[in-house]
Design a protein around this motif. Structure first.
Motif, PDB file in Angstrom:
ATOM      1  N   THR A   4     -19.901 -33.350  -8.068  1.00  0.00           N
ATOM      2  CA  THR A   4     -19.258 -32.055  -7.894  1.00  0.00           C
ATOM      3  C   THR A   4     -17.754 -32.218  -8.034  1.00  0.00           C
ATOM      4  OG1 THR A   4     -21.008 -31.363  -6.401  1.00  0.00           O
ATOM      5  CG2 THR A   4     -18.943 -30.129  -6.292  1.00  0.00           C
ATOM      6  N   ILE A   5     -17.147 -31.335  -8.841  1.00  0.00           N
ATOM      7  CA  ILE A   5     -15.702 -31.359  -9.066  1.00  0.00           C
ATOM      8  C   ILE A   5     -15.149 -29.988  -8.727  1.00  0.00           C
ATOM      9  CG2 ILE A   5     -13.870 -31.631 -10.790  1.00  0.00           C
ATOM     10  CD1 ILE A   5     -15.942 -33.334 -12.384  1.00  0.00           C
ATOM     11  N   THR A   6     -14.085 -29.942  -7.922  1.00  0.00           N
ATOM     12  CA  THR A   6     -13.415 -28.686  -7.609  1.00  0.00           C
ATOM     13  C   THR A   6     -12.075 -28.653  -8.330  1.00  0.00           C
ATOM     14  OG1 THR A   6     -14.483 -28.572  -5.460  1.00  0.00           O
ATOM     15  CG2 THR A   6     -12.525 -27.207  -5.770  1.00  0.00           C
ATOM     16  N   LEU A   7     -11.874 -27.633  -9.150  1.00  0.00           N
ATOM     17  CA  LEU A   7     -10.626 -27.423  -9.876  1.00  0.00           C
ATOM     18  C   LEU A   7      -9.820 -26.369  -9.136  1.00  0.00           C
ATOM     19  CD1 LEU A   7      -8.788 -27.596 -12.451  1.00  0.00           C
ATOM     20  CD2 LEU A   7     -10.187 -25.721 -13.344  1.00  0.00           C
ATOM     21  N   GLU A   8      -8.576 -26.665  -8.826  1.00  0.00           N
ATOM     22  CA  GLU A   8      -7.675 -25.703  -8.194  1.00  0.00           C
ATOM     23  C   GLU A   8      -6.488 -25.518  -9.122  1.00  0.00           C
ATOM     24  OE1 GLU A   8      -5.064 -25.058  -4.116  1.00  0.00           O
ATOM     25  OE2 GLU A   8      -6.526 -26.691  -4.230  1.00  0.00           O
ATOM     26  N   ILE A  38     -12.422 -19.733 -18.829  1.00  0.00           N
ATOM     27  CA  ILE A  38     -10.997 -19.764 -18.502  1.00  0.00           C
ATOM     28  C   ILE A  38     -10.876 -19.486 -17.007  1.00  0.00           C
ATOM     29  CG2 ILE A  38      -8.723 -18.741 -18.886  1.00  0.00           C
ATOM     30  CD1 ILE A  38      -9.818 -20.123 -21.369  1.00  0.00           C
ATOM     31  N   VAL A  39     -10.291 -20.421 -16.280  1.00  0.00           N
ATOM     32  CA  VAL A  39     -10.066 -20.250 -14.845  1.00  0.00           C
ATOM     33  C   VAL A  39      -8.657 -19.696 -14.683  1.00  0.00           C
ATOM     34  CG1 VAL A  39     -10.015 -21.385 -12.607  1.00  0.00           C
ATOM     35  CG2 VAL A  39     -11.591 -22.196 -14.373  1.00  0.00           C
ATOM     36  N   ASN A  42      -3.909 -19.725 -10.005  1.00  0.00           N
ATOM     37  CA  ASN A  42      -4.030 -19.612  -8.545  1.00  0.00           C
ATOM     38  C   ASN A  42      -5.449 -19.316  -8.077  1.00  0.00           C
ATOM     39  OD1 ASN A  42      -1.156 -20.011  -8.142  1.00  0.00           O
ATOM     40  ND2 ASN A  42      -0.962 -18.001  -9.074  1.00  0.00           N
ATOM     41  N   SER A  43      -6.414 -20.080  -8.605  1.00  0.00           N
ATOM     42  CA  SER A  43      -7.801 -19.887  -8.192  1.00  0.00           C
ATOM     43  C   SER A  43      -8.528 -21.236  -8.172  1.00  0.00           C
ATOM     44  CB  SER A  43      -8.509 -18.898  -9.126  1.00  0.00           C
ATOM     45  OG  SER A  43      -8.488 -19.376 -10.450  1.00  0.00           O
ATOM     46  N   LYS A  44      -9.776 -21.214  -7.718  1.00  0.00           N
ATOM     47  CA  LYS A  44     -10.585 -22.437  -7.623  1.00  0.00           C
ATOM     48  C   LYS A  44     -11.920 -22.220  -8.305  1.00  0.00           C
ATOM     49  CE  LYS A  44      -8.953 -24.313  -3.221  1.00  0.00           C
ATOM     50  NZ  LYS A  44      -9.377 -24.779  -1.898  1.00  0.00           N
ATOM     51  N   ARG A  45     -12.467 -23.291  -8.882  1.00  0.00           N
ATOM     52  CA  ARG A  45     -13.826 -23.303  -9.430  1.00  0.00           C
ATOM     53  C   ARG A  45     -14.462 -24.632  -9.072  1.00  0.00           C
ATOM     54  NH1 ARG A  45     -12.891 -18.902 -10.412  1.00  0.00           N
ATOM     55  NH2 ARG A  45     -13.377 -17.642 -12.219  1.00  0.00           N
ATOM     56  N   THR A  46     -15.737 -24.584  -8.761  1.00  0.00           N
ATOM     57  CA  THR A  46     -16.509 -25.790  -8.532  1.00  0.00           C
ATOM     58  C   THR A  46     -17.464 -25.944  -9.709  1.00  0.00           C
ATOM     59  OG1 THR A  46     -16.353 -25.538  -6.149  1.00  0.00           O
ATOM     60  CG2 THR A  46     -18.109 -26.943  -6.975  1.00  0.00           C
ATOM     61  N   ILE A  58      -8.616 -28.329 -19.814  1.00  0.00           N
ATOM     62  CA  ILE A  58      -7.454 -28.160 -20.687  1.00  0.00           C
ATOM     63  C   ILE A  58      -6.502 -27.169 -20.038  1.00  0.00           C
ATOM     64  CG2 ILE A  58      -6.668 -27.472 -22.986  1.00  0.00           C
ATOM     65  CD1 ILE A  58      -9.853 -27.890 -23.643  1.00  0.00           C
ATOM     66  N   GLU A  59      -5.304 -27.634 -19.690  1.00  0.00           N
ATOM     67  CA  GLU A  59      -4.307 -26.715 -19.148  1.00  0.00           C
ATOM     68  C   GLU A  59      -3.797 -25.836 -20.278  1.00  0.00           C
ATOM     69  OE1 GLU A  59      -1.217 -28.878 -17.153  1.00  0.00           O
ATOM     70  OE2 GLU A  59      -2.382 -28.973 -15.323  1.00  0.00           O
ATOM     71  N   LEU A  60      -3.728 -24.539 -20.012  1.00  0.00           N
ATOM     72  CA  LEU A  60      -3.257 -23.578 -20.999  1.00  0.00           C
ATOM     73  C   LEU A  60      -1.799 -23.229 -20.725  1.00  0.00           C
ATOM     74  CD1 LEU A  60      -6.440 -21.333 -21.032  1.00  0.00           C
ATOM     75  CD2 LEU A  60      -5.801 -23.140 -22.650  1.00  0.00           C
ATOM     76  N   PRO A  61      -1.113 -22.612 -21.691  1.00  0.00           N
ATOM     77  CA  PRO A  61       0.292 -22.251 -21.477  1.00  0.00           C
ATOM     78  C   PRO A  61       0.455 -21.286 -20.313  1.00  0.00           C
ATOM     79  CG  PRO A  61      -0.325 -22.014 -23.787  1.00  0.00           C
ATOM     80  CD  PRO A  61      -1.576 -22.291 -23.027  1.00  0.00           C
ATOM     81  N   LEU A  62       1.629 -21.299 -19.737  1.00  0.00           N
ATOM     82  CA  LEU A  62       1.932 -20.342 -18.668  1.00  0.00           C
ATOM     83  C   LEU A  62       1.767 -18.924 -19.184  1.00  0.00           C
ATOM     84  CD1 LEU A  62       5.161 -21.917 -17.165  1.00  0.00           C
ATOM     85  CD2 LEU A  62       2.959 -21.682 -16.021  1.00  0.00           C
ATOM     86  N   PRO A  63       1.226 -18.014 -18.377  1.00  0.00           N
ATOM     87  CA  PRO A  63       1.109 -16.628 -18.802  1.00  0.00           C
ATOM     88  C   PRO A  63       2.500 -16.040 -19.079  1.00  0.00           C
ATOM     89  CG  PRO A  63      -0.165 -17.014 -16.812  1.00  0.00           C
ATOM     90  CD  PRO A  63       0.657 -18.246 -17.063  1.00  0.00           C
ATOM     91  N   SER A  64       2.573 -15.179 -20.071  1.00  0.00           N
ATOM     92  CA  SER A  64       3.843 -14.555 -20.428  1.00  0.00           C
ATOM     93  C   SER A  64       4.280 -13.592 -19.334  1.00  0.00           C
ATOM     94  CB  SER A  64       3.688 -13.803 -21.752  1.00  0.00           C
ATOM     95  OG  SER A  64       4.861 -13.062 -22.023  1.00  0.00           O
ATOM     96  N   SER A  65       5.526 -13.663 -18.944  1.00  0.00           N
ATOM     97  CA  SER A  65       6.053 -12.724 -17.941  1.00  0.00           C
ATOM     98  C   SER A  65       6.379 -11.390 -18.575  1.00  0.00           C
ATOM     99  CB  SER A  65       7.305 -13.311 -17.275  1.00  0.00           C
ATOM    100  OG  SER A  65       8.305 -13.528 -18.248  1.00  0.00           O
ATOM    101  N   ASP A  66       6.312 -11.304 -19.928  1.00  0.00           N
ATOM    102  CA  ASP A  66       6.574 -10.048 -20.634  1.00  0.00           C
ATOM    103  C   ASP A  66       5.374  -9.143 -20.653  1.00  0.00           C
ATOM    104  OD1 ASP A  66       9.113 -10.971 -21.184  1.00  0.00           O
ATOM    105  OD2 ASP A  66       8.548 -11.809 -23.150  1.00  0.00           O
ATOM    106  N   ALA A  67       4.179  -9.679 -20.319  1.00  0.00           N
ATOM    107  CA  ALA A  67       2.967  -8.875 -20.348  1.00  0.00           C
ATOM    108  C   ALA A  67       3.035  -7.803 -19.267  1.00  0.00           C
ATOM    109  CB  ALA A  67       1.727  -9.744 -20.138  1.00  0.00           C
ATOM    110  N   GLY A  68       2.811  -6.599 -19.650  1.00  0.00           N
ATOM    111  CA  GLY A  68       2.832  -5.567 -18.621  1.00  0.00           C
ATOM    112  C   GLY A  68       3.022  -4.232 -19.106  1.00  0.00           C
TER     113      GLY A  68
END
Length: 68
Positions: A4-8, A38-39, A42-46, A58-68
């Motif tokens: 079991t692996i927990t991703l945070e 896609i997790v 600021n969340s967790k998955r087991t 695979i870490e993805l790019p930071l979400p764009s702060s322009d989205a909105g």
């Protein structure tokens, strides 16, 4: 056997890619496939790995702060 692996995640999303390659000893049941999830930030998955499942993170790019 199962591990079991927990991703945070933190401030960025992470992609989980699961690859299954299972065949029963008698050969009557087979499962082969790839699953992606896609997790969100600021969340967790087991997740679980076994002798017939591998998982890649695979870490993805930071979400764009322009989205909105």
């Amino acid at each position: 056997m199962t591990t079991t692996i927990t991703l945070e995640t933190h401030s960025w999303p992470t992609r989980i890619v699961s690859r299954d390659n299972f065949e029963s000893e008698c050969g009557t049941h087979k499962h082969h496939g790839v699953t992606e999830e896609i997790v969100p930030p600021n969340s967790k998955r087991t997740v679980h790995i076994s002798q017939s499942r591998s998982i890649e993170f695979i870490e993805l790019p930071l979400p764009s702060s322009d989205a909105g």
